[in-house]
Design an enzyme around this catalytic site. Structure first.
Site, short mmCIF file in Angstrom:
data_model
loop_
_atom_site.label_atom_id
_atom_site.label_comp_id
_atom_site.label_asym_id
_atom_site.label_seq_id
_atom_site.Cartn_x
_atom_site.Cartn_y
_atom_site.Cartn_z
N LYS A 93 0.83 -1.20 0.00
CA LYS A 93 0.00 0.00 0.00
C LYS A 93 0.87 1.26 0.00
CE LYS A 93 -3.72 -0.47 2.46
NZ LYS A 93 -4.28 -0.76 3.79
N ARG A 96 -3.35 3.07 8.50
CA ARG A 96 -3.62 1.93 7.62
C ARG A 96 -2.46 0.94 7.67
NH1 ARG A 96 -4.68 4.81 1.92
NH2 ARG A 96 -5.83 2.87 1.55
N GLY A 102 -5.86 -10.78 6.79
CA GLY A 102 -5.85 -11.13 8.21
C GLY A 102 -5.39 -10.02 9.11
N MET A 159 -4.77 -5.98 10.68
CA MET A 159 -5.62 -4.98 11.31
C MET A 159 -6.39 -4.17 10.27
SD MET A 159 -4.83 -1.54 13.33
CE MET A 159 -5.10 -0.64 11.83
N ARG A 174 -3.37 -1.30 -6.48
CA ARG A 174 -2.54 -2.50 -6.43
C ARG A 174 -2.95 -3.37 -7.60
NH1 ARG A 174 -5.62 -5.06 -1.19
NH2 ARG A 174 -7.65 -4.43 -1.90
N HIS A 203 -15.69 -8.42 0.44
CA HIS A 203 -14.70 -9.39 0.91
C HIS A 203 -14.98 -10.77 0.33
CE1 HIS A 203 -13.13 -12.38 3.81
NE2 HIS A 203 -12.08 -11.59 3.77
N SER A 256 12.83 -43.33 -13.84
CA SER A 256 11.64 -42.55 -13.55
C SER A 256 11.47 -42.53 -12.04
CB SER A 256 10.42 -43.18 -14.23
OG SER A 256 9.28 -42.44 -13.89
N CYS A 290 7.19 -39.91 -12.21
CA CYS A 290 5.82 -40.37 -12.47
C CYS A 290 4.98 -40.41 -11.20
CB CYS A 290 5.84 -41.72 -13.16
SG CYS A 290 6.61 -43.01 -12.18
N TYR A 340 11.46 -35.04 -18.27
CA TYR A 340 10.01 -34.90 -18.35
C TYR A 340 9.37 -35.08 -16.98
CZ TYR A 340 9.60 -39.99 -18.07
OH TYR A 340 9.67 -41.29 -17.65
P1 ADP Z 1 -7.54 -2.19 3.29
O1 ADP Z 1 -6.13 -2.58 3.50
O2 ADP Z 1 -8.51 -3.06 3.97
O3 ADP Z 1 -7.84 -1.95 1.85
P2 ADP Z 1 -7.33 0.64 3.56
O4 ADP Z 1 -6.18 1.10 4.37
O5 ADP Z 1 -7.19 0.72 2.12
O6 ADP Z 1 -7.73 -0.82 4.05
O7 ADP Z 1 -8.57 1.48 4.03
C1 ADP Z 1 -9.85 1.15 3.65
C2 ADP Z 1 -10.57 2.34 3.12
O8 ADP Z 1 -10.54 3.39 4.03
C3 ADP Z 1 -10.00 2.91 1.87
O9 ADP Z 1 -10.42 2.23 0.76
C4 ADP Z 1 -10.55 4.29 1.88
O10 ADP Z 1 -11.85 4.30 1.36
C5 ADP Z 1 -10.59 4.61 3.34
N1 ADP Z 1 -9.45 5.45 3.69
C6 ADP Z 1 -8.23 5.07 4.09
N2 ADP Z 1 -7.46 6.14 4.28
C7 ADP Z 1 -8.20 7.22 3.98
C8 ADP Z 1 -7.97 8.62 3.97
N3 ADP Z 1 -6.79 9.11 4.28
N4 ADP Z 1 -8.97 9.41 3.60
C9 ADP Z 1 -10.17 8.89 3.27
N5 ADP Z 1 -10.45 7.62 3.27
C10 ADP Z 1 -9.48 6.77 3.62
MG MG Z 2 -7.72 -0.63 0.72
#
Ligand code: ADP
Ligand code: MG
Ligand code: MG
Length: 932
Positions: free
Chosen positions: A27, A97, A106, A108, A347, A469, A793, A860, A880
């Protein structure tokens, strides 16, 4: 200069870039990249993954020098934003984030609107004159912080989220349905109730101080690296524990400021079909995860052209910029604040197997990528999805006409699945373990459900869109998924749901079509995929199937690159024909014993086994000879000149005898001898450990007439085929050889028979005599054995059993726990144990070729169709791999990727791979593209 731990991005500049995923996480690296190429990214900074390990070394605290660096970057962020963090007049709010190198569900969850407290909230209301927006942000903040930092989560599996429960009760009390209808007053009340719930459950007050909030959140991100879910996910996807996560702190932008604001997620192409169209969803007046959480059902991105044409046009432009820049289909997250667009993430996008293949092929056509890069982007196992079944159309039609169509949801993960309803992950796993097919049915799924989703045939959800999800994870796992069926009213506690007036309970059968979104009551049988209809059933014209055509293109590219040949394990003409259709270039293992169970053969076989004298045995063998000859002739004809490796009889003889008294009596009657005698003979053949008993070449050495009959059948069939003008190359393979003398004994017999048959039939043909390497002594003395054998083999099933001293059939009780305890990295019967069995294999290759440089070597065992094992076979220089017919396409692609990822091999360079393996895995997983 001190080591740098924190990287700033924003305002057209960035200290990091997309190639720094190891340090900044996926990210953080891409946020920096987007900022760097001038896309509108809110400014922020990334605390590097190195701090994660420092955090754990420092008793789960961020070290002081890093803290100081964060404070500096926070100052810079304040300056860039023109706001102060915790400032009671002009407050700066941030999101915190997580972001590992590979995206990890998995981990936070993100915390938004951090920095809010009584004072900053008041300041923000004064500034925006929008109390509803401020309290909406505030209650979200308290909710997220309470959940992920303070740990207020559902306790039991049937529980709902404690904060959601408070919201639900509020909505009931106010008699409203949607979150958007909550007023500023309602939301303010929610903030208070949330805080009270936190105080009650944790005994602590919600932190008011912005800095305390920030460090709490950062600590929680690092701490989440070692939570149970994250650990489970890493294990599933081979992500090393040592990688750690980064933390991104970023200026908030707000999609919840009103109807001129919104938020969305989208893909630069259709992630399900691979079509080159902008694809995604958004919600106006919403924030963060609203779109994916399924609280409201989001709108298709095309509608944004109506709601905000300017932002829509800008996104269209950005979609092309991103694809050109990253040369791949990207998954993006954006927010619109009062008409201004911000990019919040990008991504490489997850996609279905269909989409992966189509996008790769389309991008080659558009010259965005080359053929090799296209191959590198398709995981071999993804091909499975193309080969997977679809519903039998007639049966499905009948079901729908019969009124069994329950509802239509979103076609989130293509394919057809039928199974019994379960309502939670724990049950899905338990039911699947006892062999039930289940459809995991949830209001919505969360990362906790991953194991259950994995165990289910398909996933059905009531809420959430194409990017929810459930949808994302299902596509990645190759699971069938129908999402967002709003009509499902699911009652977890009762283990039941109602759909348009019908009640369905746990255990009821249901069928879901992930290609159309249909949900149908009852069981519907499935039928072969399009690729199979073209190749195997031959009921579909290739020209009518674009899916098949793209598949064929990828296969053709793979064939250009790979150096390994691909053979198949088959013992019948029809299986062999299927394998050829899938691209097999020969038979690597034809098990003759399977033939003995065929029509008319088991009788004489049993006579042979139960014979008292050589004469009786020869008489029985004489009956078997023409039958075996026919079998071989059938295969030779289908294989038309491709090599066919035939193994002489391998299993212990008692496996061919009846076990039940009734059948034993019938056999006695048939043979005209007494039941007692039969019983006695069978008892005398009993073995305590048949796997290591009287089997393999041992049989042919003690009863040479068996090998002789089999060799004769093979060579007579070869002569017969040759006379028809069809080329034939039989390779006679002697199993379970541990000593060269065992092999020479059998080899002489086989050659004598070949010479005799050629003379009798008046034709000559080429043939080889070789051996399986499947017990350690065979590998250790491979140099001696290669003096006799023209080919090896690897029988890696037995070689794994004998090297590890593990009987596969008895390993059920401890094998899975062994993998869970990480004593074995993988099930060694699925993936070659490179450091044990693999070392023996490499030794056998080296020793064998020293004696006989032209020695042909293959594999095999079951491993021949496993991508990682195929790669290993490439690395040690095999000629092979041989696998079951349906895995041939997967092996072709795996072999191509092995050749691409590993430079051509001089036999001597084969020493490194065992060490290289983990590093390579790491680099594979660092492209989050396909797996995560
Ligand atoms: P994940 O890893 O689950 O994708 P993110 O870190 O991308 O989590 O956060 C999820 C959502 O939170 C983002 O898609 C966005 O919509 C919102 N978000 C994250 N940071 C910001 C920010 N600085 N301003 C506004 N929205 C945010
Ligand atoms: Mg995201
Ligand atoms: Mg074997």
């Amino acid at each position: 200069m001190a080591k740098k731990y924190v990287y700033f991005f924003g305002a057209g500049k960035a200290e990091g870039n997309k190639d720094m995923k190891g340090l900044l996480g996926g990210k953080g690296a891409n946020l920096a990249e987007m900022a760097g190429i001038g896309l509108p990214v809110p400014p922020g900074f990334t605390v590097s993954t190195e701090v994660c390990s420092l955090f754990y070394k420092n008793k789960k605290r961020v070290p002081e020098d890093v803290k100081r660096e964060v404070e500096k970057k926070l100052k810079r962020l304040e300056k860039t934003a023109g706001q102060g963090f915790g400032d009671p007049k002009n407050p700066l709010l941030v999101s915190v984030r997580s972001g590992a190198r590979a995206s990890m569900p998995g981990m936070m969850d993100t915390i938004l609107n951090l920095g809010l407290n009584g004072k900053t909230a008041a300041a923000l209301i004064a500034k925006t004159r929008n109390a509803r927006f401020v309290y909406d942000s505030y209650r979200r903040f308290v909710q997220m912080y309470g959940d992920v930092v303070l740990g207020l989560k559902p306790v039991a599996k049937d529980d709902i989220d404690p904060f959601e429960a408070i919201i639900e009760s509020k909505k009931r009390q106010r008699r409203i349905e949607n979150d958007v209808d909550l007023t500023a007053e309602d939301l303010r009340d929610l903030v208070a109730r949330f805080k009270a719930a936190i105080k009650q459950k944790t005994g602590h007050d919600f932190p008011e101080d912005s800095r305390e909030q920030l460090w709490g959140a950062i600590g929680a991100v690092f701490g989440s690296w070692d939570n149970e879910r994250a650990i489970a996910y890493r294990k599933m996807y081979d992500i090393p524990d040592s990688w750690g996560t980064a933390v991104n702190v970023q200026l908030m932008v707000f999609g919840n400021m009103g109807n001129d604001s919104g938020t969305g997620v989208s893909f630069t192409r259709d992630a399900a079909s691979g079509e080159n169209t902008f694809y995604g969803e958004y919600l106006m007046n919403a924030q963060g995860e609203d779109v994916v959480a399924g609280i409201r059902t989001p709108l298709p991105i095309a509608d944004l052209r109506r709601d905000d044409p300017k932002a829509h046009a800008q996104l269209e432009k950005i979609r092309h910029i991103l694809e050109k820049h990253f040369r791949d289909m990207m998954d993006i997250e954006f927010t619109i604040q009062q008409g201004k667009l911000y990019m919040l993430q990008c991504r490489v996008g997850k996609r279905t197997a269909f989409a992966a293949i189509k996008i790769a092929v389309d991008m080659v056509a558009k010259k965005l990528i080359g053929e090799k890069e296209a191959l590198a982007r398709i995981e071999p196992d993804q091909l499975n999805q193309l080969l997977r079944p679809i519903f039998d159309p007639a049966e499905k039609d009948a079901a729908i006409k019969g009124g069994r169509l329950l509802v239509k949801g979103l076609n989130a993960g293509p394919g057809a699945a039928t199974g019994r309803i379960v309502f939670n992950s724990v049950d899905a796993e338990a039911w699947a373990k006892r062999g039930e097919k289940v459809i995991l049915t949830r209001i919505e799924t969360s990362p906790e459900d991953i194991k259950g989703m994995n165990a289910a045939e398909g996933i059905l959800t009531a809420r959430g869109g194409m990017t929810s999800h459930a949808a994302l994870v299902a596509r990645q796992m190759g699971k069938v998924c129908v999402a967002g069926c709003g009509e499902l009213a699911i009652d977890y506690a009762r283990r039941a749901m109602t759909v348009n007036g019908k009640i369905l309970k746990e255990g009821d059968w249901i069928s879901i079509d992930g290609t159309t979104g249909q949900v149908i009551k009852g069981k519907i049988n499935t039928k072969p995929s399009e690729v199979l209809q073209v190749l195997i059933e031959k009921t579909l014209d290739p020209a009518q199937s674009p899916v098949y055509q793209t598949f064929a293109k990828v296969m053709a590219w793979a064939d250009k690159v790979r150096t390994l040949k691909i053979r198949t394990n088959a013992d019948q003409p029809d299986q062999s024909a299927n394998a050829i259709a899938f691209g097999a270039e020969g038979i690597g293992l034809c098990r003759t014993e399977h033939m003995f169970f065929g029509e008319g053969k088991i009788g004489p076989m049993r006579e042979m086994i139960l014979a008292d004298t050589l004469q009786q045995r020869k008489a029985a063998l004489a009956k078997l000879l023409p039958l075996q000859r026919n079998d071989f002739a059938g295969i030779f004809e289908v294989m038309a000149g491709r090599p066919v490796t035939i193994r002489t009889i391998d299993p212990p003889l008692h496996e061919f005898l009846p076990h039940e008294e009734k059948n034993q009596r019938a056999l006695a009657a048939e043979m005209g001898i007494s039941y007692l005698k039969i019983k006695e003979r069978i008892a005398s053949l009993h073995e305590f450990n048949p796997m290591l008993g009287f089997r393999g070449c041992r049989l042919g050495i003690i009863y040479p007439e068996i090998t002789e009959m089999q060799a004769r059948a093979i060579f007579e069939a070869a002569a017969q085929t040759k006379k028809k003008g069809i080329e034939v190359v039989p390779e006679v393979m002697i199993p379970l050889v541990g000593h060269v003398k065992e092999l020479s004994d059998q080899e002489k017999l086989v050659r004598r028979t070949a010479e005799a048959v050629m003379k009798e039939q008046g034709v000559t043909f080429k043939y080889l005599v070789g051996t399986m390497i499947e017990i350690p002594r065979g590998a250790i003395t491979a140099d001696e054995i290669a003096g006799v054998a023209e080919f090896f083999s690897f029988g890696t099933n037995d070689l794994t059993q004998t090297t590890l001293g593990v009987s596969r059939d008895d390993a059920g009780r401890f094998l899975i726990p062994y993998v869970e305890k990480e004593i074995f990295a993988k099930d060694p019967f699925e993936v070659i144990d490179r450091d044990g069995v693999g070392v023996l294999m490499r030794m056998a290759v080296e020793k064998g070729r020293k004696t006989r440089p032209t020695l042909k070597i293959g594999i095999c065992g079951e491993h021949g169709g496993d991508p990682s094992s195929v790669e290993f076979c490439h690395l040690i220089g095999l000629n092979y791999v041989s696998c079951s017919p349906f895995r041939v396409p997967i092996a072709r692609l795996a072999a191509a990727r092995a050749a691409l990822l590993n430079p051509p091999l001089a036999a001597s360079a084969a020493k490194k791979p065992a060490k290289k393996a983990p590093a390579k895995k790491a680099s594979k997983a660092s492209k989050p593209s396909r797996k995560h």
